[in-house]
Scaffold this motif. Structure first.
Motif, PDB file in Angstrom:
ATOM      1  N   MET A  84      -0.903  13.136   8.682  1.00 41.93           N
ATOM      2  CA  MET A  84      -1.695  12.709   7.427  1.00 41.93           C
ATOM      3  C   MET A  84      -2.773  11.814   7.574  1.00 41.93           C
ATOM      4  O   MET A  84      -2.980  11.147   8.646  1.00 41.93           O
ATOM      5  N   PRO A  85      -3.616  12.164   6.658  1.00 44.81           N
ATOM      6  CA  PRO A  85      -4.957  11.258   6.570  1.00 44.81           C
ATOM      7  C   PRO A  85      -4.377   9.859   6.376  1.00 44.81           C
ATOM      8  O   PRO A  85      -3.345   9.372   5.765  1.00 44.81           O
ATOM      9  N   GLU A  86      -5.169   8.753   7.186  1.00 48.99           N
ATOM     10  CA  GLU A  86      -4.786   7.238   7.169  1.00 48.99           C
ATOM     11  C   GLU A  86      -4.766   6.753   5.838  1.00 48.99           C
ATOM     12  O   GLU A  86      -5.876   7.028   5.239  1.00 48.99           O
ATOM     13  N   TYR A  87      -3.879   5.972   5.386  1.00 50.59           N
ATOM     14  CA  TYR A  87      -3.966   5.348   3.934  1.00 50.59           C
ATOM     15  C   TYR A  87      -4.159   6.082   2.994  1.00 50.59           C
ATOM     16  O   TYR A  87      -4.681   5.793   1.704  1.00 50.59           O
ATOM     17  N   TYR A  88      -3.104   7.320   3.084  1.00 52.81           N
ATOM     18  CA  TYR A  88      -3.214   8.274   1.774  1.00 52.81           C
ATOM     19  C   TYR A  88      -1.546   8.151   1.558  1.00 52.81           C
ATOM     20  O   TYR A  88      -0.631   7.857   2.509  1.00 52.81           O
ATOM     21  N   LYS A  89      -1.374   8.704   0.195  1.00 47.91           N
ATOM     22  CA  LYS A  89      -0.030   8.954  -0.051  1.00 47.91           C
ATOM     23  C   LYS A  89       0.357  10.327  -0.062  1.00 47.91           C
ATOM     24  O   LYS A  89      -0.909  11.011  -0.601  1.00 47.91           O
ATOM     25  N   TYR A  90       1.384  11.006   0.010  1.00 47.77           N
ATOM     26  CA  TYR A  90       1.586  12.382   0.053  1.00 47.77           C
ATOM     27  C   TYR A  90       2.497  12.845  -1.158  1.00 47.77           C
ATOM     28  O   TYR A  90       3.505  12.169  -1.484  1.00 47.77           O
ATOM     29  N   GLN A  91       2.206  13.987  -1.713  1.00 51.91           N
ATOM     30  CA  GLN A  91       3.218  14.488  -2.772  1.00 51.91           C
ATOM     31  C   GLN A  91       2.925  15.891  -2.756  1.00 51.91           C
ATOM     32  O   GLN A  91       1.881  16.574  -2.442  1.00 51.91           O
ATOM     33  N   CYS A  92       4.071  16.641  -2.676  1.00 51.83           N
ATOM     34  CA  CYS A  92       4.294  18.043  -2.397  1.00 51.83           C
ATOM     35  C   CYS A  92       4.935  18.798  -3.606  1.00 51.83           C
ATOM     36  O   CYS A  92       6.191  18.283  -3.980  1.00 51.83           O
ATOM     37  N   LEU A  93       4.655  19.949  -4.248  1.00 55.90           N
ATOM     38  CA  LEU A  93       5.190  20.874  -5.048  1.00 55.90           C
ATOM     39  C   LEU A  93       5.782  22.166  -4.564  1.00 55.90           C
ATOM     40  O   LEU A  93       4.861  23.036  -4.211  1.00 55.90           O
ATOM     41  N   PRO A  94       6.846  22.283  -4.123  1.00 58.51           N
ATOM     42  CA  PRO A  94       7.263  23.469  -3.566  1.00 58.51           C
ATOM     43  C   PRO A  94       7.517  24.538  -4.687  1.00 58.51           C
ATOM     44  O   PRO A  94       8.095  24.112  -5.675  1.00 58.51           O
ATOM     45  N   MET A  95       7.382  25.691  -4.427  1.00 59.00           N
ATOM     46  CA  MET A  95       7.637  26.892  -5.310  1.00 59.00           C
ATOM     47  C   MET A  95       8.394  27.911  -4.813  1.00 59.00           C
ATOM     48  O   MET A  95       7.619  28.356  -3.667  1.00 59.00           O
ATOM     49  N   PHE A  96       9.025  28.471  -5.578  1.00 58.82           N
ATOM     50  CA  PHE A  96       9.591  29.882  -4.900  1.00 58.82           C
ATOM     51  C   PHE A  96       9.366  31.073  -6.011  1.00 58.82           C
ATOM     52  O   PHE A  96       9.552  30.876  -7.197  1.00 58.82           O
ATOM     53  N   PHE A  97       9.220  32.125  -5.388  1.00 61.19           N
ATOM     54  CA  PHE A  97       8.654  33.341  -6.236  1.00 61.19           C
ATOM     55  C   PHE A  97       9.627  34.553  -5.761  1.00 61.19           C
ATOM     56  O   PHE A  97       9.685  34.753  -4.700  1.00 61.19           O
ATOM     57  N   ASP A 154      -6.439  -0.098  -2.812  1.00 59.67           N
ATOM     58  CA  ASP A 154      -6.935  -1.182  -1.728  1.00 59.67           C
ATOM     59  C   ASP A 154      -5.778  -2.275  -1.466  1.00 59.67           C
ATOM     60  O   ASP A 154      -5.590  -2.597  -0.204  1.00 59.67           O
ATOM     61  N   GLU A 155      -5.017  -2.651  -2.553  1.00 60.19           N
ATOM     62  CA  GLU A 155      -3.885  -3.594  -2.423  1.00 60.19           C
ATOM     63  C   GLU A 155      -2.856  -3.130  -1.468  1.00 60.19           C
ATOM     64  O   GLU A 155      -2.116  -4.041  -0.812  1.00 60.19           O
ATOM     65  N   GLU A 156      -2.522  -1.824  -1.299  1.00 63.13           N
ATOM     66  CA  GLU A 156      -1.594  -1.428  -0.507  1.00 63.13           C
ATOM     67  C   GLU A 156      -2.023  -1.402   0.745  1.00 63.13           C
ATOM     68  O   GLU A 156      -1.199  -1.382   1.852  1.00 63.13           O
ATOM     69  N   ILE A 157      -3.319  -0.855   0.934  1.00 60.28           N
ATOM     70  CA  ILE A 157      -3.915  -0.758   2.375  1.00 60.28           C
ATOM     71  C   ILE A 157      -3.839  -2.032   3.066  1.00 60.28           C
ATOM     72  O   ILE A 157      -3.712  -2.341   4.362  1.00 60.28           O
ATOM     73  N   SER A 158      -4.182  -3.232   2.229  1.00 60.10           N
ATOM     74  CA  SER A 158      -4.340  -4.561   2.751  1.00 60.10           C
ATOM     75  C   SER A 158      -2.790  -5.052   3.225  1.00 60.10           C
ATOM     76  O   SER A 158      -2.921  -5.992   4.024  1.00 60.10           O
ATOM     77  N   SER A 159      -1.855  -4.653   2.835  1.00 61.06           N
ATOM     78  CA  SER A 159      -0.404  -4.916   3.023  1.00 61.06           C
ATOM     79  C   SER A 159      -0.238  -4.449   4.552  1.00 61.06           C
ATOM     80  O   SER A 159      -1.116  -3.465   5.248  1.00 61.06           O
ATOM     81  N   GLU A 160       0.640  -4.743   5.210  1.00 61.11           N
ATOM     82  CA  GLU A 160       1.204  -4.304   6.599  1.00 61.11           C
ATOM     83  C   GLU A 160       1.629  -3.047   6.833  1.00 61.11           C
ATOM     84  O   GLU A 160       1.962  -2.383   7.977  1.00 61.11           O
ATOM     85  N   GLU A 161       1.994  -2.110   5.638  1.00 61.20           N
ATOM     86  CA  GLU A 161       2.293  -1.107   5.625  1.00 61.20           C
ATOM     87  C   GLU A 161       1.459   0.126   6.184  1.00 61.20           C
ATOM     88  O   GLU A 161       2.288   0.866   7.166  1.00 61.20           O
ATOM     89  N   GLY A 162       0.394   0.254   5.770  1.00 58.80           N
ATOM     90  CA  GLY A 162      -0.382   1.319   6.485  1.00 58.80           C
ATOM     91  C   GLY A 162      -0.018   2.611   6.034  1.00 58.80           C
ATOM     92  O   GLY A 162       1.026   2.953   5.304  1.00 58.80           O
ATOM     93  N   SER A 163      -0.452   3.806   6.882  1.00 55.34           N
ATOM     94  CA  SER A 163      -0.126   5.045   6.568  1.00 55.34           C
ATOM     95  C   SER A 163       1.365   5.342   7.063  1.00 55.34           C
ATOM     96  O   SER A 163       1.826   6.501   6.698  1.00 55.34           O
ATOM     97  N   GLN A 164       1.849   4.679   7.918  1.00 56.77           N
ATOM     98  CA  GLN A 164       3.048   5.214   8.483  1.00 56.77           C
ATOM     99  C   GLN A 164       4.377   5.101   7.529  1.00 56.77           C
ATOM    100  O   GLN A 164       5.530   5.664   7.558  1.00 56.77           O
ATOM    101  N   ASP A 165       3.906   4.030   6.599  1.00 56.55           N
ATOM    102  CA  ASP A 165       5.082   4.097   5.689  1.00 56.55           C
ATOM    103  C   ASP A 165       4.451   4.489   4.194  1.00 56.55           C
ATOM    104  O   ASP A 165       4.727   3.913   3.101  1.00 56.55           O
ATOM    105  N   ALA A 166       3.574   5.364   4.481  1.00 57.41           N
ATOM    106  CA  ALA A 166       2.721   5.840   3.100  1.00 57.41           C
ATOM    107  C   ALA A 166       3.843   6.314   2.012  1.00 57.41           C
ATOM    108  O   ALA A 166       4.985   6.955   2.484  1.00 57.41           O
TER     109      ALA A 166
END
Length: 180
Positions: A84-97, A154-166
């Motif tokens: 994942m790109p650093e400091y991003y959150k992820y969301q996924c929509l799976p679909m079945f056809f 920005d406020e979430e980036i400055s916390s210690e979480e970082g992208s590993q706990d995105a």
């Protein structure tokens, strides 16, 4: 019973579906003056989303027991976070056809998932994976994962979480049957 569809035909149908869905998403977003950036088909994230679709198929076909699915899914999430790109959150929509017509799939996605892909944040990145599971006689399982990566505030980036706990969110799968 007819034999499974040949690999070159699967590749062509997969490309048609991917192009159509991307075109539909881009058309809707450009109409609202929103930029659309896609991860490429050979990007590690796209390839990893295909693994997610394999997991979903194996779970639905009861090849995996529920606890096996959960274990493999947790491992899959850990691996995805590495790509994942650093400091991003992820969301996924799976679909079945249960049908393979690219235009029909595009219409279903743009109608049913519009609120998902019309994100108005800046610097978002989309990824699209498509996986076709051929069974004797016809395509009866086509899966798509439409993912969006949104920069953390920005406020979430400055916390210690970082992208590993995105933030990590796989939405409930949408199912589109042949009769729809």
């Amino acid at each position: 019973m007819a034999p499974p569809i040949r690999s070159h035909e699967i590749k062509r149908v997969k490309e048609d579906i991917t192009k159509a869905v991307k075109f539909g998403v881009e058309a809707h977003r450009s109409g609202a003056n929103l930029q659309t950036v896609w991860k490429g088909p050979k990007d590690k994230i796209t390839k990893h989303l295909e693994e997610f679709l394999r997991l979903k198929e194996r779970k639905d076909k009861e090849v995996l027991k529920p606890h096996e699915y959960i274990e493999q899914y947790e491992h899959w999430k850990i691996q995805l976070k590495k790509y994942m790109p650093e400091y991003y959150k992820y969301q996924c929509l799976p679909m079945f056809f249960s049908f393979s017509e690219a235009e029909r799939i595009k219409s279903a996605v743009t109608k049913e998932a519009k609120s998902f892909f019309m994100v108005e944040e800046k610097d978002i990145i989309f990824a699209l994976a498509c996986k076709i599971f051929p069974y004797p006689g016809e395509f009866n399982s086509i899966r798509i994962a439409l993912a969006v990566f949104v920069p953390l505030p920005d406020e979430e980036i400055s916390s210690e979480e970082g992208s590993q706990d995105a933030d990590f969110d796989d939405l409930d799968e949408k199912k589109f049957d042949e009769n729809e």
